[in-house]
Write an enzyme that holds these catalytic residues in place. Sequence first.
Site, PDB file in Angstrom:
ATOM      1  N   ASN A  15      -5.194   5.545  -2.614  1.00 49.01           N
ATOM      2  CA  ASN A  15      -3.807   5.406  -3.039  1.00 49.01           C
ATOM      3  C   ASN A  15      -3.759   5.552  -4.557  1.00 49.01           C
ATOM      4  OD1 ASN A  15      -1.165   4.687  -3.551  1.00 49.01           O
ATOM      5  ND2 ASN A  15      -1.429   2.518  -3.017  1.00 49.01           N
ATOM      6  N   TRP A  16      -3.254   6.689  -5.029  1.00 45.47           N
ATOM      7  CA  TRP A  16      -3.223   6.940  -6.466  1.00 45.47           C
ATOM      8  C   TRP A  16      -2.090   6.193  -7.161  1.00 45.47           C
ATOM      9  CZ3 TRP A  16      -4.514  12.721  -7.922  1.00 45.47           C
ATOM     10  CH2 TRP A  16      -5.841  12.993  -7.567  1.00 45.47           C
ATOM     11  N   LYS A  17      -1.174   5.613  -6.388  1.00 43.79           N
ATOM     12  CA  LYS A  17      -0.041   4.868  -6.951  1.00 43.79           C
ATOM     13  C   LYS A  17       0.699   5.752  -7.969  1.00 43.79           C
ATOM     14  CE  LYS A  17      -2.353   0.534  -5.933  1.00 43.79           C
ATOM     15  NZ  LYS A  17      -2.590  -0.870  -6.332  1.00 43.79           N
TER      16      LYS A  17
ATOM     17  N   HIS B  48       3.380  -1.502   1.408  1.00 45.57           N
ATOM     18  CA  HIS B  48       2.416  -1.982   0.418  1.00 45.57           C
ATOM     19  C   HIS B  48       3.016  -3.184  -0.317  1.00 45.57           C
ATOM     20  CE1 HIS B  48      -0.203  -2.054  -3.114  1.00 45.57           C
ATOM     21  NE2 HIS B  48      -1.052  -1.303  -2.430  1.00 45.57           N
TER      22      HIS B  48
ATOM     23  N   GLU C 211       3.131  -3.999  -3.282  1.00 48.40           N
ATOM     24  CA  GLU C 211       3.885  -3.658  -4.488  1.00 48.40           C
ATOM     25  C   GLU C 211       5.289  -3.188  -4.135  1.00 48.40           C
ATOM     26  OE1 GLU C 211      -0.248  -2.452  -6.758  1.00 48.40           O
ATOM     27  OE2 GLU C 211       1.083  -0.866  -5.992  1.00 48.40           O
TER      28      GLU C 211
ATOM     29  N   GLU D 120      -4.305  -6.091   3.030  1.00 47.08           N
ATOM     30  CA  GLU D 120      -4.470  -6.133   1.587  1.00 47.08           C
ATOM     31  C   GLU D 120      -3.947  -7.463   1.049  1.00 47.08           C
ATOM     32  OE1 GLU D 120      -4.579  -1.904  -0.349  1.00 47.08           O
ATOM     33  OE2 GLU D 120      -2.519  -2.469   0.052  1.00 47.08           O
TER      34      GLU D 120
ATOM     35  N   GLY E 183      -5.672  -5.150  -7.581  1.00 46.33           N
ATOM     36  CA  GLY E 183      -5.645  -4.899  -9.010  1.00 46.33           C
ATOM     37  C   GLY E 183      -6.084  -6.068  -9.863  1.00 46.33           C
TER      38      GLY E 183
ATOM     39  N   SER F  41      -9.128  -4.396  -4.508  1.00 45.29           N
ATOM     40  CA  SER F  41     -10.253  -4.329  -5.452  1.00 45.29           C
ATOM     41  C   SER F  41     -11.547  -3.878  -4.783  1.00 45.29           C
ATOM     42  CB  SER F  41     -10.445  -5.684  -6.152  1.00 45.29           C
ATOM     43  OG  SER F  41      -9.301  -6.025  -6.918  1.00 45.29           O
TER      44      SER F  41
ATOM     45  N   GLY G 296      -7.365   1.640  -4.226  1.00 45.44           N
ATOM     46  CA  GLY G 296      -6.431   1.941  -5.298  1.00 45.44           C
ATOM     47  C   GLY G 296      -7.110   2.614  -6.469  1.00 45.44           C
ATOM     48  N   GLY G 297      -7.324   1.844  -7.548  1.00 40.36           N
ATOM     49  CA  GLY G 297      -7.835   2.405  -8.794  1.00 40.36           C
ATOM     50  C   GLY G 297      -9.123   3.180  -8.662  1.00 40.36           C
TER      51      GLY G 297
END
Length: 250
Positions: free
Chosen positions: A9-11, A93, A95, A163, A169, A209, A230-231
């Site tokens: 997920n590049w967000k 998600h 977020e 999640e 994050g 994470s 994610g990141g």
Amino acid sequence: MRRRLAAGNWKMHGARADLAEIDALMAAHPHPTVDLLICPPATLLHAAVERAAQHPLQIGAQDCHAAPSGAHTGDISAPMLADAGASAVILGHSERRADHAETSEAVCAKASAAQAAGLTAIICLGENLEEREAQATLDVIAEQLSASVPDTGNANNTVIAYEPCWAIGTGLTARPEQIGEVHDFIRAQLAARFGAGIAEGIRLLYGGSVKPANAAGIFAVPNVDGALVGGASLRAADFSPIITALSDAP
């Protein structure tokens, strides 16, 4: 056997130059033994589909509207995503639930729309830190699972991603026993609702994470069929060892 899935997920990250990471990722995994999915921002969706066309890599989206079309300025429908070449879409998600006040009922409507458009709905669930500390995790997961997953859910059109909000994050990762408890619970809840056959086919991902350093331990947990990353999915150098750990998992 459920085929494992590594989803990135590049967000709200990425420009056209970053699509070179797809080439680097596929150079590292030209014949992956697990399913690979990248979900870039909408601005890169079609270009990513074209970039990945010659690779065993699927491209997904990060959200969709529940309506197939209409006066919804700024929104993108599931049929539009499918037309652009997406095969899946992330929904619910944390977020989105927090920043856009999305309810589980809204997530369910979006998931129904995604499934109707031929997309796989990756439906996210997770408790916040206060709920975890109050030992309410399974109650929260039960409510979100029940209300977010459409009755049309099955192994072909639904993936569930656990999640925990407190691990997204933050650098914190749920302990293996915490992940296992929730994933086992989700599987049992799916079996009670859809029957054992369907429940056994639905893939359960962990997100929060996930990094090269902890991936192997996470993937060793029963009922973990992959990860929503994610990141660490933004760069092939970081995502590749996670894919390798998933490929090597028992």
